[in-house]
Design an enzyme around this catalytic site. Structure first.
Site, PDB file in Angstrom:
ATOM      1  N   ASP A 161      36.702  31.564  43.002  1.00 56.01           N
ATOM      2  CA  ASP A 161      37.466  30.698  42.099  1.00 56.01           C
ATOM      3  C   ASP A 161      36.580  29.527  41.669  1.00 56.01           C
ATOM      4  O   ASP A 161      35.371  29.504  41.954  1.00 56.01           O
ATOM      5  CB  ASP A 161      38.763  30.234  42.781  1.00 56.01           C
ATOM      6  CG  ASP A 161      38.504  29.225  43.903  1.00 56.01           C
ATOM      7  OD1 ASP A 161      37.330  29.040  44.290  1.00 56.01           O
ATOM      8  OD2 ASP A 161      39.467  28.618  44.389  1.00 56.01           O
ATOM      9  N   TYR A 180      39.439  37.456  41.113  1.00 54.71           N
ATOM     10  CA  TYR A 180      39.634  36.451  42.158  1.00 54.71           C
ATOM     11  C   TYR A 180      40.862  36.775  43.030  1.00 54.71           C
ATOM     12  O   TYR A 180      40.788  36.818  44.263  1.00 54.71           O
ATOM     13  CB  TYR A 180      39.780  35.034  41.559  1.00 54.71           C
ATOM     14  CG  TYR A 180      40.386  34.118  42.578  1.00 54.71           C
ATOM     15  CD1 TYR A 180      39.621  33.687  43.660  1.00 54.71           C
ATOM     16  CD2 TYR A 180      41.739  33.779  42.532  1.00 54.71           C
ATOM     17  CE1 TYR A 180      40.179  32.917  44.664  1.00 54.71           C
ATOM     18  CE2 TYR A 180      42.304  33.014  43.531  1.00 54.71           C
ATOM     19  CZ  TYR A 180      41.528  32.579  44.585  1.00 54.71           C
ATOM     20  OH  TYR A 180      42.089  31.844  45.587  1.00 54.71           O
ATOM     21  N   GLU A 187      48.712  32.709  45.727  1.00 51.44           N
ATOM     22  CA  GLU A 187      47.493  32.700  44.919  1.00 51.44           C
ATOM     23  C   GLU A 187      47.816  32.603  43.426  1.00 51.44           C
ATOM     24  O   GLU A 187      47.115  31.937  42.677  1.00 51.44           O
ATOM     25  CB  GLU A 187      46.645  33.953  45.190  1.00 51.44           C
ATOM     26  CG  GLU A 187      45.963  33.949  46.546  1.00 51.44           C
ATOM     27  CD  GLU A 187      44.970  32.801  46.716  1.00 51.44           C
ATOM     28  OE1 GLU A 187      44.532  32.231  45.703  1.00 51.44           O
ATOM     29  OE2 GLU A 187      44.651  32.460  47.865  1.00 51.44           O
TER      30      GLU A 187
END
Ligand code: SF4
Length: 346
Positions: free
Chosen positions: A136, A118, A35
């Site tokens: 996102d 996020y 991520e």
């Protein structure tokens, strides 16, 4: 209304998700690293970096103990280097405070360096099965279209409103699949214009989509235009001595800790450059001009002139090294901004 998308969206995701290396055995560490890498970076660009990173640093302890030079080398070319610095900071904290395991709590994840709403949502939902959203840019676009909303998605209050709307509907079972399905829809079907266009006929939730029914998908989402970048003129000088190139270690700024060739302010003429080299104690031989190049950072554009200088000797300043090709490949991380010039070192 949004609650109606859960089933068709997750069914669609099961059959259409891309085969990505971080999706196989999504441990908290693998989800976290992927991520962070995926922020501001295309999926295709991340694949190789991710696999190499996992091979060298397969767990949080290895990350916490990694040398900075190795970390920057593994990140070389991905840009936004504060991401990898924060990864290491967080890894050390996890070793000290959480016994080497990422905490299974959205709130605790948010306190770690480099982990915002996020990323905390993505790790919590995908790796720990906690029903929290992960919003996102892809998700903002999909939601703005689904809701037919002309609110500016760059405004923090709008992002938070979308997050809260999703918090109400994230399913308790496999919340990570739901979040990834929304992101996947944005990345592969509900595409941004003007670069691409949403493929509404292929969309599994078009029946619930306001923008589709009102035929206004391409005018959404609304975003405040980015500010113009400032322009900086630089002169990049490849000083070579006995086949090795002079590199300086950057002390400050976004690229701190990385290596760069001599990087001077302004666009310098040959005579000016010769004077500067003299001040370094360098007797320059032939000075060969290289083509002009530019590099775009988020807020700045560098317009660069370049030179190649062969020197018999160059007294090595503090924080500088001479590097050969093998060292450039394996040891010293050089930002992509200089890539266009580094190819002349052969
Ligand atoms: Fe996006 Fe079109 Fe699907 Fe609406 S119908 S979510 S605009 S792809």
């Amino acid at each position: 209304m949004l609650g109606h998308i859960i089933r068709p969206l997750t069914e669609w995701y099961k059959c259409n998700k891309r085969d990505l290396p971080w999706r196989t055995s999504p441990t908290p560490y693998r989800v976290w690293v992927s991520e962070i890498m995926l922020q501001q970076t295309r999926v295709e660009a991340v694949r190789t970096y991710y696999l190499r990173f996992m091979q060298r640093l397969p767990n949080i302890r290895a990350l916490a103990e990694a040398e900075d030079d190795l970390l920057l080398k593994l990140w070389e070319g991905l840009g936004y280097y504060s991401r990898v610095r924060n990864l290491k900071k967080a890894a050390r904290l996890i070793m000290d405070q959480y016994g080497g395991l990422l905490p299974a709590s959205y709130e605790a994840l948010r306190t770690l360096p480099g982990i915002g709403a996020y990323t905390a949502g993505a790790i919590a939902s995908i790796a720990f099965g906690i029903p929290v959203p992960a919003v996102d840019g892809n998700v903002l676009r999909v939601l703005s279209r689904m809701l037919g909303s002309y609110a500016d998605v760059t405004a923090p209050r709008v992002k938070e409103a979308y997050r809260m709307a999703l918090l109400d509907i994230v399913p308790g079972t496999r919340p990570g699949d739901f979040n990834q399905a929304l992101m996947e829809l944005g990345a592969t079907v509900c595409l941004p214009n003007p670069k691409a266009a949403p493929d509404c006929p292929a969309c599994p939730v078009r029946g619930e989509c306001s923008a589709y029914s009102m035929d206004c998908a391409i005018s959404l989402p609304v975003k405040t235009p980015k500010k113009d970048r400032s322009v900086e003129k630089r002169t990049i000088v490849l000083v070579t001595v006995a086949g090795k190139v002079l590199l300086f270690r950057r002390k400050r700024g976004l690229l701190a800790g990385m290596y760069e060739p001599l990087n001077l302010e302004g666009h310098l003429e040959v005579d000016q450059l010769r004077q500067i080299l003299k001040a370094y104690g360098c007797e320059a031989g032939e000075i060969i001009p290289l083509p002009s190049e530019k590099h775009i950072f988020t807020h700045i554009e560098w317009q660069m002139h370049g030179y190649c200088v062969k020197s018999i000797a160059f007294p090595l300043p503090d924080d500088a090294v001479f590097a050969d090709l093998a060292q450039l490949a394996d040891a010293y991380a050089v930002p992509s901004a200089f890539k266009a010039y580094m190819r002349y070192i052969v």
